[in-house]
Scaffold this active site. Structure first.
Site, short mmCIF file in Angstrom:
data_model
loop_
_atom_site.label_atom_id
_atom_site.label_comp_id
_atom_site.label_asym_id
_atom_site.label_seq_id
_atom_site.Cartn_x
_atom_site.Cartn_y
_atom_site.Cartn_z
CG HIS A 111 -6.67 -1.23 3.39
ND1 HIS A 111 -6.08 -2.44 3.55
CD2 HIS A 111 -6.27 -0.47 4.46
CE1 HIS A 111 -5.34 -2.44 4.65
NE2 HIS A 111 -5.45 -1.26 5.21
NE ARG B 256 -4.48 0.80 -1.93
CZ ARG B 256 -4.79 -0.44 -2.18
NH1 ARG B 256 -4.21 -1.07 -3.18
NH2 ARG B 256 -5.68 -1.06 -1.44
CB VAL C 131 -6.91 -12.89 5.85
CG1 VAL C 131 -8.12 -12.01 6.13
CG2 VAL C 131 -6.18 -12.47 4.60
CD GLN D 221 -10.17 -1.23 -0.61
OE1 GLN D 221 -10.25 -1.30 0.62
NE2 GLN D 221 -9.13 -1.68 -1.28
CB ALA E 42 -12.09 -9.92 6.63
CD1 TRP F 57 -3.06 -1.21 0.65
CD2 TRP F 57 -1.67 -2.39 1.93
NE1 TRP F 57 -3.64 -2.42 0.89
CE2 TRP F 57 -2.82 -3.18 1.68
CE3 TRP F 57 -0.66 -2.95 2.72
CZ2 TRP F 57 -2.97 -4.48 2.17
CZ3 TRP F 57 -0.80 -4.23 3.21
CH2 TRP F 57 -1.96 -4.98 2.94
N1 DAH Z 1 -7.60 -4.39 2.16
C1 DAH Z 1 -7.12 -5.18 1.05
C2 DAH Z 1 -6.58 -4.26 -0.03
O1 DAH Z 1 -6.92 -3.14 -0.07
C3 DAH Z 1 -8.23 -6.01 0.49
C4 DAH Z 1 -8.62 -7.09 1.41
C5 DAH Z 1 -8.00 -8.33 1.33
C6 DAH Z 1 -9.57 -6.89 2.38
C7 DAH Z 1 -8.35 -9.37 2.16
C8 DAH Z 1 -9.94 -7.93 3.24
C9 DAH Z 1 -9.29 -9.16 3.11
O2 DAH Z 1 -10.85 -7.77 4.18
O3 DAH Z 1 -9.65 -10.20 3.94
O4 DAH Z 1 -5.81 -4.70 -0.82
#
Ligand code: DAH
Length: 349
Positions: A178, A204, A261, A218, A315, A157
């Protein structure tokens, strides 16, 4: 003789009435002849000077003249009012056969349309919609999501820091990269069972291309409960994909890595732009990745004081613009926020 004087006054008043061309002039006429200090009253004042036996006759004449002048006044007023109305009507004449002016209707932005569809799909699955801040602490955006300072995972990020320069410790705030920080905020505030979906803007510090923008949206999802498994995650996302894209669209899960995760995966949908053949939109692969997902990392649960032996969570996070691109066959994400009305007007409702 008073009666002669009265007759003269009558004649003069009626003649003068004919000259009154406006409502204002008419009102003036009334004050002059019939007012409390008007000409008629003046003449009647002399009534006291004539012999009492004459007074009834003179009084009757005076009353008749007064009534006559009142009536003449009203008739003239009616004529003038009608004339004034005719002038106004002529001046304000409306041509009801002219075509109307077009009313420019606003419409919803495609991102809004898709986000509404997404949130109501998850609402149907029992998820509650919540929102959070776009200016976020390092702690929520990274730290609590198991992305420590100086850890290479942060390279996923590129951030807009709000306090530039210095060491990471000296720049504690950023524009959220995010919507995942809302996982932490929600778990700090509510105890399980939790089911939330979080739409919102993210930022970003990146070069833009057909599938990347520096500002985008998002939607984040989080479920925490006792006994949740990866099957619950897949079932939820399959149901979501069917609701949004219809039963015929193909869905693919692959292993992927996200620090918050374990295990992690991503979900793709076959590219509607090329029908899976491979094109610029899908980068030639025939698939478009619309979500990252996974089982909430035990460390993340511990960070908010939940016991990972008792609670499990799943998630997911995805890009509504990518969903909109799939649904509407839009080939470049840069159309979304370029404010070109030729693009936006295609999505009025
Ligand atoms: N936050 C991640 C991104 O912006 C996307 C994401 C991936 C969100 C896995 C989640 C997850 O909740 O379990 O790239």
């Amino acid at each position: 003789m008073i009666t002669t004087e009265l007759e003269q006054l009558r004649a003069e008043a009626l003649a003068s009435l004919e000259q009154a061309e406006t409502l204002d002039a008419l009102r003036e006429w009334r004050v002059t002849y019939l007012g409390r200090r008007g000409r008629l009253t003046q003449v009647l004042r002399q009534l006291g000077t004539i012999p009492p036996e004459e007074r009834p006759r003179v009084g009757a004449v005076a009353n008749r003249i007064k009534d006559e002048l009142e009536a003449a006044y009203e008739a003239r007023e009616a004529v003038l009012k009608e004339a004034a109305l005719a002038v106004t009507l002529a001046a304000e004449r409306v041509d009801v056969t002219l075509p109307g002016r077009p009313v420019d209707l606003g419409g919803y932005h495609p991102t809004t349309l898709v986000l509404r569809e997404i949130t109501s799909a998850f609402a149907e699955l029992g998820f509650q919609v919540v929102e959070g801040p776009e200016v976020e602490w390092d702690y929520y955006n990274f730290e609590a999501l198991n992305i420590p300072r100086d850890h290479p995972a942060r390279d996923m990020w590129n951030s807009f820091w709000l306090t530039p320069g210095g060491t990471e410790a000296e720049r504690p705030m950023l524009l959220r990269t995010h919507t995942s920080p809302m996982q932490i905020r929600v778990m700090e505030k509510f105890r399980p069972p939790i089911r939330v979906v979080v739409p919102g803007r993210c930022y970003r510090y990146e070069a833009t291309d057909a599938t990347h923008e520096s500002m985008f949206y998002q939607f984040e999802g989080l479920a925490v409960d006792e006994g949740l498994t990866f099957a619950d995650l897949k079932g939820t996302l399959y149901a979501f994909a069917r609701m949004l894209f219809g039963p015929e669209r193909r869905v693919r899960f692959r292993c992927d890595y996200f620090p918050f995760v374990e295990p992690g995966c991503d979900m793709s949908i076959d590219c509607s732009h090329c029908g899976g053949q491979g094109c610029r939109v899908c980068g030639g692969s025939g698939w478009i990745e619309i979500m990252g997902a996974g089982m909430v990392h035990p460390q993340v649960l511990r960070n908010v004081g939940l016991d990972p032996d008792r609670y499990q969570g799943f998630a997911f996070g995805g890009g509504p613009e990518r969903v909109a691109m799939l649904k509407y066959g839009i080939e470049d994400i840069r159309h979304f926020y370029a404010n070109d009305l030729r693009f936006l007007r295609q999505f009025r409702w």
